[in-house]
Design a protein around this motif. Sequence first.
Motif: not given
Lengths: 425, 425
Positions: A75-86
């Motif tokens: 999921v992180l590969a597909a949404f690289p910004g996810l970690e920061g968004q969370i």
Amino acid sequence: MIDTQTVNVESAGLGRSSRRDRTITQVVPVTFTYPVHFTEHLFDPQQTLLRDILTGPEASGGQPPRVLCVVDDGVLAAFPGLEGQIQAYFAAQLDLTLVAPPLTVPGGERCKSDPDVVGRIHEAINAHGIDRHAYVIAVGGGAVLDMVGYAAATAHRGVRLVRVPTTVLSQNDSAVGVKNSVNAFGKKNWLGTFAPPHAVLNDRSFLTTLEDRDWLGGLSEALKVALLKDAAFFEWLEANAVALAARDQEAMDHAVYRCAELHLEHIARSGDPFERGSSRPLDFGHWAAHKLESLSNYELRHGEAVAVGIALDCTYAALSGLLPEADWRRILDVLRTLKLAVSVPELGSGTQDATNPTSVLSGLNEFREHLGGRLTIPLLTGIGQPVEVHEMDHDILRRAIALLEDVQAQASSLPLSSPHTQGVL
Amino acid sequence: MIDTQTVNVESAGLGRSSRRDRTITQVVPVTFTYPVHFTEHLFDPQQTLLRDILTGPEASGGQPPRVLCVVDDGVLAAFPGLEGQIQAYFAAQLDLTLVAPPLTVPGGERCKSDPDVVGRIHEAINAHGIDRHAYVIAVGGGAVLDMVGYAAATAHRGVRLVRVPTTVLSQNDSAVGVKNSVNAFGKKNWLGTFAPPHAVLNDRSFLTTLEDRDWLGGLSEALKVALLKDAAFFEWLEANAVALAARDQEAMDHAVYRCAELHLEHIARSGDPFERGSSRPLDFGHWAAHKLESLSNYELRHGEAVAVGIALDCTYAALSGLLPEADWRRILDVLRTLKLAVSVPELGSGTQDATNPTSVLSGLNEFREHLGGRLTIPLLTGIGQPVEVHEMDHDILRRAIALLEDVQAQASSLPLSSPHTQGVL
């Protein structure tokens, strides 16, 4: 949420034993309740759903609830910004404490076969003081949710699990149910518990970046539940297969919602949510699917394997005279329109031997063993009309396997709308 | 046995989110039912109880049920013929299959701290084809039953567990309930699940060879539940303490039965059998007990630690003005007549500091953390009259610890029936 209703403790004498022998019959009624939300943009700061759930009436104590997030690396590969968004989402919520940056785990079935991954989650739960009133949020595909669910269910006898499934398959099937698991002894789901989640959040925005094989593969569970329980839903799938194959999001929304709804109804109404009986009526096509996944060393995705399993058991039923040929054709045509293969090399060449563990036929006994008791396989007598059988004729199965090889070979050479199974049976 | 009752799947709109957002509220009612038998000579070939349970209406499939037996090595030391007796029992039952000679595991808390022991049981379950319709019979003390229960509950998401507790403590308390566990991260019961057993068989013949410390220590749970729930049972214990200390088997039978019955009623009627709330009303005296066990490196038995924990919380309540002094004296006199120490070196010298993990006072926060939410401690305002508090004054606790040291020092120098606590408070 768990709720106990009524109560019954009886004392009774026992025949044929000592004067002092006695028996107490203990009756413990428990009701598990959890919401399954269908939404989008879950970690958008404007979206209050997640916050509402974590700070809801179930929250207790005066402290802001503590939250540990575990995210699938796919999921992180597909949404690289996810970690920061969370992290930004939680930073904006003063009444929630994200105890650490999201923990990343490998996606796919491999995370269920490596005991160290469960160990890492246990360590994080311990190190960050996640207790029974705190939360583990798992974001990922079905395998990651199964594995994180097992870790959460066994820590402190169960900390609260919020599932955020990110694939079609997990949103419409595995993540809405009451099970978790990891693999052991080379067997899929050998370790696990029945432990309902605190909440399930189906965020449709995660589906947009899926590879085609995952978008389409997940639909095999929708086809499965339609074939077992809802002829009208099958007709809808038949009518919308081209749109679904073309990645129409509105069609997918309906397919996910209706499939999840049918699964949830089954779990609540089957009379056996924790599977103590010998029958598992929802596991249509699954005896072969589990074996094929294992034979492919999990290169084959669960949904792809289920498509083959459905095709195999439908062909078996048609060859046995159980399933009308016209229904068989409709089912195979839907699979073809959804670009789901009905035969894969792991299925073998039709010269199968059930005593050989590399043969798909050995999956019949492994399926029986996992559930226990008598072999019980759901088959179809028509669309929406399941029946249970307790044995499968190996000769007919071998014929079905050979037939599906021919169908698959023809399918690739025909235009999409041709009635390619005409006259094959 | 598990049974599902009614059902409720609701769909509802959600405010404040997208037009397409929807929610399904899933409700899964499950009822767990199991018998608790009080009997003797379970593996005597003439005793049909075990056979009746294993071949009962719950058995399914045409095959003789498969059975794996796991036995506490401490029990084997006391009953060297037991292994052969178990094998002879099953050899005489044509409708049961003992899959292997009984598996021996180390008894006592050490078996819960070694992950390899759980691994060995999983291996045996896998190697011998124990499935959800087959049985694991665990014979032993509470620690072994906790550990085997955890292995059984996680294999195939739960194979059937028959508990044969062999100590006072396990027969009257831990083995009749719905929990299992092992230790992790140096913390007692950190890993575990809620999983009711298939049956509990309390065989009083196992109690005859117990060491005095185990015979007596197990009675602290009876005293605990009497103090919380049943003043008449406390009076019975008070009147029979001398007989119990002299190893009167009939008195012990009643103590075990009534204690188990009160525990079972609590689990069924508490409204929270799976402990989702912050309150654990049955854990009277247990915050200190768990910590003392750990500080003693489990040299102190659970029952002995609970006796100290009860004494500590009663003394705290008396010093705080909650518990009348006369009640406090009666409780301490029962403990003394049962030869249960009210102070141990691990309790410290009264110069305790809650932030030091080697101090018993740090057990307060560990207790809160295990359960989650707000600290909730049961105390007494009278015999049979519990009340919950959410903080404990550390100064008063230190005074209580010092006072119990004096009481214990005096007790050893006084004749049994002296009112040794006179004038101490």
